[in-house]
Motif scaffolding. Structure first.
Motif, PDB file in Angstrom:
ATOM      1  N   MET A  50      51.913  38.115  48.090  1.00 45.68           N
ATOM      2  CA  MET A  50      52.663  37.684  49.263  1.00 45.68           C
ATOM      3  C   MET A  50      51.653  37.232  50.312  1.00 45.68           C
ATOM      4  SD  MET A  50      55.643  40.599  49.421  1.00 45.68           S
ATOM      5  CE  MET A  50      56.590  39.687  50.623  1.00 45.68           C
ATOM      6  N   GLY A  51      51.742  35.962  50.700  1.00 45.38           N
ATOM      7  CA  GLY A  51      50.825  35.421  51.691  1.00 45.38           C
ATOM      8  C   GLY A  51      51.572  34.897  52.896  1.00 45.38           C
ATOM      9  N   GLY A  75      46.827  37.108  52.226  1.00 49.08           N
ATOM     10  CA  GLY A  75      48.006  37.944  52.028  1.00 49.08           C
ATOM     11  C   GLY A  75      47.643  39.207  51.296  1.00 49.08           C
ATOM     12  N   THR A  76      48.576  39.701  50.484  1.00 50.52           N
ATOM     13  CA  THR A  76      48.356  40.935  49.736  1.00 50.52           C
ATOM     14  C   THR A  76      48.734  40.740  48.277  1.00 50.52           C
ATOM     15  OG1 THR A  76      50.568  41.752  50.281  1.00 50.52           O
ATOM     16  CG2 THR A  76      48.754  42.434  51.733  1.00 50.52           C
ATOM     17  N   LEU A  77      48.010  41.448  47.422  1.00 48.05           N
ATOM     18  CA  LEU A  77      48.315  41.478  45.995  1.00 48.05           C
ATOM     19  C   LEU A  77      48.702  42.902  45.635  1.00 48.05           C
ATOM     20  CD1 LEU A  77      48.358  40.196  43.137  1.00 48.05           C
ATOM     21  CD2 LEU A  77      45.935  40.838  42.954  1.00 48.05           C
ATOM     22  N   THR A 133      48.591  48.020  46.773  1.00 45.98           N
ATOM     23  CA  THR A 133      48.594  46.756  47.520  1.00 45.98           C
ATOM     24  C   THR A 133      47.313  46.638  48.321  1.00 45.98           C
ATOM     25  OG1 THR A 133      51.007  46.828  47.668  1.00 45.98           O
ATOM     26  CG2 THR A 133      49.858  45.387  49.219  1.00 45.98           C
ATOM     27  N   ASN A 134      46.612  45.523  48.142  1.00 49.05           N
ATOM     28  CA  ASN A 134      45.356  45.267  48.858  1.00 49.05           C
ATOM     29  C   ASN A 134      45.316  43.813  49.323  1.00 49.05           C
ATOM     30  OD1 ASN A 134      43.703  47.777  48.545  1.00 49.05           O
ATOM     31  ND2 ASN A 134      44.102  47.379  46.388  1.00 49.05           N
ATOM     32  N   PRO A 135      44.532  43.556  50.387  1.00 48.71           N
ATOM     33  CA  PRO A 135      44.427  42.181  50.877  1.00 48.71           C
ATOM     34  C   PRO A 135      43.666  41.277  49.908  1.00 48.71           C
ATOM     35  CG  PRO A 135      42.989  43.643  52.127  1.00 48.71           C
ATOM     36  CD  PRO A 135      43.774  44.506  51.195  1.00 48.71           C
ATOM     37  N   VAL A 136      44.104  40.021  49.849  1.00 46.80           N
ATOM     38  CA  VAL A 136      43.435  38.994  49.038  1.00 46.80           C
ATOM     39  C   VAL A 136      43.526  37.677  49.799  1.00 46.80           C
ATOM     40  CG1 VAL A 136      43.597  37.607  46.925  1.00 46.80           C
ATOM     41  CG2 VAL A 136      43.891  40.076  46.803  1.00 46.80           C
ATOM     42  N   GLU A 171      41.653  29.962  44.354  1.00 46.76           N
ATOM     43  CA  GLU A 171      40.872  30.958  43.642  1.00 46.76           C
ATOM     44  C   GLU A 171      40.458  32.095  44.561  1.00 46.76           C
ATOM     45  OE1 GLU A 171      37.329  29.249  41.983  1.00 46.76           O
ATOM     46  OE2 GLU A 171      36.589  28.570  43.908  1.00 46.76           O
ATOM     47  N   ALA A 172      40.176  33.230  43.947  1.00 48.40           N
ATOM     48  CA  ALA A 172      39.680  34.407  44.661  1.00 48.40           C
ATOM     49  C   ALA A 172      38.924  35.263  43.662  1.00 48.40           C
ATOM     50  CB  ALA A 172      40.835  35.203  45.264  1.00 48.40           C
ATOM     51  N   THR A 173      38.001  36.055  44.159  1.00 49.26           N
ATOM     52  CA  THR A 173      37.328  37.059  43.343  1.00 49.26           C
ATOM     53  C   THR A 173      37.700  38.412  43.916  1.00 49.26           C
ATOM     54  OG1 THR A 173      35.521  35.558  42.781  1.00 49.26           O
ATOM     55  CG2 THR A 173      35.103  37.918  42.520  1.00 49.26           C
ATOM     56  N   ILE A 174      38.234  39.284  43.046  1.00 45.50           N
ATOM     57  CA  ILE A 174      38.676  40.590  43.509  1.00 45.50           C
ATOM     58  C   ILE A 174      37.876  41.687  42.814  1.00 45.50           C
ATOM     59  CG2 ILE A 174      41.010  39.769  44.015  1.00 45.50           C
ATOM     60  CD1 ILE A 174      41.923  41.205  41.432  1.00 45.50           C
TER      61      ILE A 174
END
Length: 191
Positions: free
Chosen positions: A106-107, A122-124, A130-133, A158-161
């Motif tokens: 959710m962004g 947002g959050t994943l 639930t954590n921010p991404v 893209e993102a690196t988590i």
């Protein structure tokens, strides 16, 4: 003075209506939307997979430069090209899809470069946590689809988590990396 007051209130109502009319609603196009992940495998190669079933919606106001996105991912639809690996990933040590069948992004904080979305914060929610991404856009564009005969907006993000943030610890003692690279191809059709 009273007619002036009514005129001012009327103008404000029209202006407010015009501002609200700029928000457009879009439905995620599942045939052009994929969530893909990549994680290193002993430093020798990269394991890759994607989720084939997803749905969601986008609200976008390019004039005010704001938006909202919600994407639900069916974790049982993981696809790596190898059925045995798919089942392992769905197991309790990785995605635990029997307990947590859905992940959700959710962004609501959109950043723009000129008229194009440059990132979405947002959050994943994954494995019940639930954590921010922040998803960074490699490209973004809106166009008129010759198939749907409507506007479609989309891009590659893209993102690196750090998977440990979601409690996904499997393989750390064997040297598997904590970081997972997410690549999200998304297109959404104006409703």
């Amino acid at each position: 003075m009273r007619p002036y007051w009514f005129a001012l209130v009327g103008m404000m109502a029209v202006a407010t209506g015009a501002a609200q009319a700029e928000t457009e609603n879009y439905a995620i196009d599942p045939s052009h939307t994929f969530v893909t992940f990549e994680i290193g495998h002993f430093g020798a190669s990269t394991n890759r997979g994607r989720f084939d079933r997803k749905e969601g919606s986008v609200q976008l106001d390019r004039t005010a430069k704001v938006g909202k996105v919600e994407i639900s991912i069916d974790m049982t639809s993981v696809s790596t090209g190898t059925e045995a690996f798919n089942k392992f990933l769905q197991g309790f040590e990785i995605f635990d899809s029997a307990t947590y069948p859905t992940a959700k992004f959710m962004g609501d904080k959109f950043s723009f470069s000129a008229d194009n979305v440059s990132e979405v914060a947002g959050t994943l929610t994954l494995l019940g946590k639930t954590n921010p991404v922040v998803l960074k856009a490699n490209q973004f564009r809106c166009y008129r689809s010759p198939v749907y005969l409507r506007e479609v907006c989309g891009g590659d993000f893209e993102a690196t988590i750090d998977r440990v943030d979601w409690g996904m610890n499997y393989g750390l003692i064997f040297g598997f990396p904590r970081t997972v690279h997410l690549v999200i191809q998304v297109e959404a059709i104006k409703q």
